[in-house]
Design a protein around this motif. Sequence first.
Motif, short mmCIF file in Angstrom:
data_model
loop_
_atom_site.label_atom_id
_atom_site.label_comp_id
_atom_site.label_asym_id
_atom_site.label_seq_id
_atom_site.Cartn_x
_atom_site.Cartn_y
_atom_site.Cartn_z
N MET A 77 3.47 2.66 9.22
CA MET A 77 2.25 2.51 10.01
C MET A 77 1.15 3.36 9.39
SD MET A 77 3.04 0.35 12.33
CE MET A 77 1.61 0.51 13.41
N LEU A 78 -0.02 2.78 9.25
CA LEU A 78 -1.16 3.51 8.70
C LEU A 78 -1.85 4.34 9.77
CD1 LEU A 78 -2.82 0.66 6.58
CD2 LEU A 78 -1.60 2.66 5.69
N SER A 79 -2.41 5.47 9.36
CA SER A 79 -3.27 6.23 10.26
C SER A 79 -4.60 5.48 10.39
CB SER A 79 -3.52 7.62 9.69
OG SER A 79 -4.34 7.54 8.53
N PRO A 80 -5.39 5.75 11.42
CA PRO A 80 -6.70 5.07 11.54
C PRO A 80 -7.58 5.27 10.31
CG PRO A 80 -6.13 6.18 13.58
CD PRO A 80 -5.10 6.60 12.58
N GLU A 81 -7.53 6.45 9.71
CA GLU A 81 -8.34 6.73 8.52
C GLU A 81 -7.87 5.90 7.33
OE1 GLU A 81 -8.53 9.89 11.43
OE2 GLU A 81 -6.81 9.07 10.33
N GLU A 82 -6.57 5.78 7.18
CA GLU A 82 -6.02 4.98 6.08
C GLU A 82 -6.35 3.50 6.27
OE1 GLU A 82 -2.07 7.68 5.01
OE2 GLU A 82 -1.98 6.14 6.57
N ALA A 83 -6.21 3.02 7.49
CA ALA A 83 -6.50 1.62 7.77
C ALA A 83 -7.97 1.32 7.50
CB ALA A 83 -6.16 1.29 9.22
N GLU A 84 -8.85 2.23 7.85
CA GLU A 84 -10.28 2.05 7.62
C GLU A 84 -10.58 2.02 6.12
OE1 GLU A 84 -14.59 4.05 8.86
OE2 GLU A 84 -12.71 5.08 9.33
N LYS A 85 -9.94 2.90 5.37
CA LYS A 85 -10.15 2.96 3.92
C LYS A 85 -9.76 1.63 3.27
CE LYS A 85 -8.67 5.35 -0.30
NZ LYS A 85 -8.33 4.09 -1.01
N LEU A 86 -8.60 1.10 3.63
CA LEU A 86 -8.14 -0.17 3.04
C LEU A 86 -9.02 -1.34 3.47
CD1 LEU A 86 -4.24 0.09 3.23
CD2 LEU A 86 -5.72 0.42 1.24
N ALA A 87 -9.49 -1.31 4.72
CA ALA A 87 -10.34 -2.39 5.21
C ALA A 87 -11.66 -2.46 4.46
CB ALA A 87 -10.60 -2.21 6.71
N LYS A 88 -12.13 -1.31 4.00
CA LYS A 88 -13.40 -1.26 3.28
C LYS A 88 -13.23 -1.53 1.78
CE LYS A 88 -15.72 2.05 6.35
NZ LYS A 88 -16.30 3.42 6.45
N TYR B 249 1.76 0.38 1.33
CA TYR B 249 1.20 1.58 1.94
C TYR B 249 1.83 2.86 1.44
CZ TYR B 249 -0.53 -2.03 5.12
OH TYR B 249 -1.10 -3.16 5.64
N ASP B 250 2.44 2.80 0.28
CA ASP B 250 2.88 4.03 -0.39
C ASP B 250 1.65 4.91 -0.65
OD1 ASP B 250 4.78 5.71 -1.94
OD2 ASP B 250 3.55 5.06 -3.64
N HIS B 251 1.87 6.20 -0.72
CA HIS B 251 0.77 7.15 -0.94
C HIS B 251 -0.01 6.83 -2.21
CE1 HIS B 251 -1.45 10.90 -0.61
NE2 HIS B 251 -1.15 11.17 -1.87
N ALA B 252 0.69 6.38 -3.25
CA ALA B 252 0.01 6.05 -4.51
C ALA B 252 -0.99 4.92 -4.32
CB ALA B 252 1.04 5.66 -5.56
N MET B 253 -0.67 3.96 -3.45
CA MET B 253 -1.59 2.85 -3.17
C MET B 253 -2.85 3.36 -2.48
SD MET B 253 -0.80 -0.50 -0.82
CE MET B 253 -2.11 -1.65 -0.35
N LEU B 254 -2.69 4.30 -1.58
CA LEU B 254 -3.82 4.80 -0.81
C LEU B 254 -4.74 5.70 -1.63
CD1 LEU B 254 -1.88 5.60 2.48
CD2 LEU B 254 -3.23 3.56 1.96
N ARG B 255 -4.25 6.18 -2.77
CA ARG B 255 -5.05 7.06 -3.62
C ARG B 255 -6.00 6.29 -4.53
NH1 ARG B 255 -2.83 9.75 -7.36
NH2 ARG B 255 -3.91 11.73 -7.24
N PHE B 256 -5.78 5.01 -4.72
CA PHE B 256 -6.65 4.23 -5.61
C PHE B 256 -8.04 4.09 -5.00
CE2 PHE B 256 -2.61 2.56 -7.36
CZ PHE B 256 -2.88 2.72 -8.72
N LYS B 257 -9.05 4.14 -5.88
CA LYS B 257 -10.42 3.89 -5.45
C LYS B 257 -10.71 2.40 -5.57
CE LYS B 257 -11.85 8.49 -6.91
NZ LYS B 257 -12.74 9.29 -7.79
#
Length: 297
Positions: free
Chosen positions: A37-48, A217-225
Amino acid sequence: MTEFMLLQSDSSVAQLDGIKPNHESGSFQKRGHKMRMLSPEEAEKLAKDLVLVSDFKQQKLEKEAQRNWDLFYKRNSTNFFKDRHWTTREFEELRACREFEDQKLTILEAGCGVGNCLFPLLEEDLNIFAYACDFSPRAVEYVKQNPLYDTQRCKVFQCDLTKDDLLENVPPDSVDVVTLIFVLSAIHPEKMHLVLRNIYKVLKPGKCVLFRDYGLYDHAMLRFKSANKLSENFYVRQDGTRSYFFSDDFLAELFLSVGYEQVVNEYVLRETVNKKEGLSVPRVFLQSKFLKPQRET
């Protein structure tokens, strides 16, 4: 259903994704079928994250994929990944494939790198013959230069699994186990089925592919710009190598479309805590086992 663990150390994966391991870290792991499950901040980052790398650059990356991996091994030699030493638990799946204790097994390691899994495995189990291949010619040469390389026990060759026929080096229906570990993620999603179809030809009926790779949703995925996104769940690193992050549904559909049967397909959720820096890093892997069906009689 046999529970199994595969071969890649978490520290090696962390290094590849720019996540620095720390000896003061602890980790907590759990298995299950639920997606992280993503945190709200993570979900917002991916949505943008809607901006994709240009088509021209994407075509260039595809064309230069082998070159980029070759340069990776040129920079890092054989020192980047740690040897993957298997515990007794990690050998369980290989033992389960044997009909009797001293049966000689034939395995294929698809994407062997410089032999960090291959050589520990051959040392641990004397009743294994291994075929091993890699996309990078430089990686294959490093394997052949290793003092432990023995042509009586293994055959290593360069291969682009998306287009080079494995039957040129491996007999049909001859392999007891295929390991596909942190390999498929580096291949364009539109070509992944070609790899599975290629492997299918050399795998014995009733035998399996052991899979482990990056999960959604691995941490490495969330680190990409955003400038590094190629398509949904597919990203490019600074060095030009690419990484796809799998959902269990996508992976199951991929294997089943080629003709495999699903045995195990689950997320491994691992939280790594760096006590010194006060950081918690969520790692997500997908760990699976797919079977080539027995022939109909």
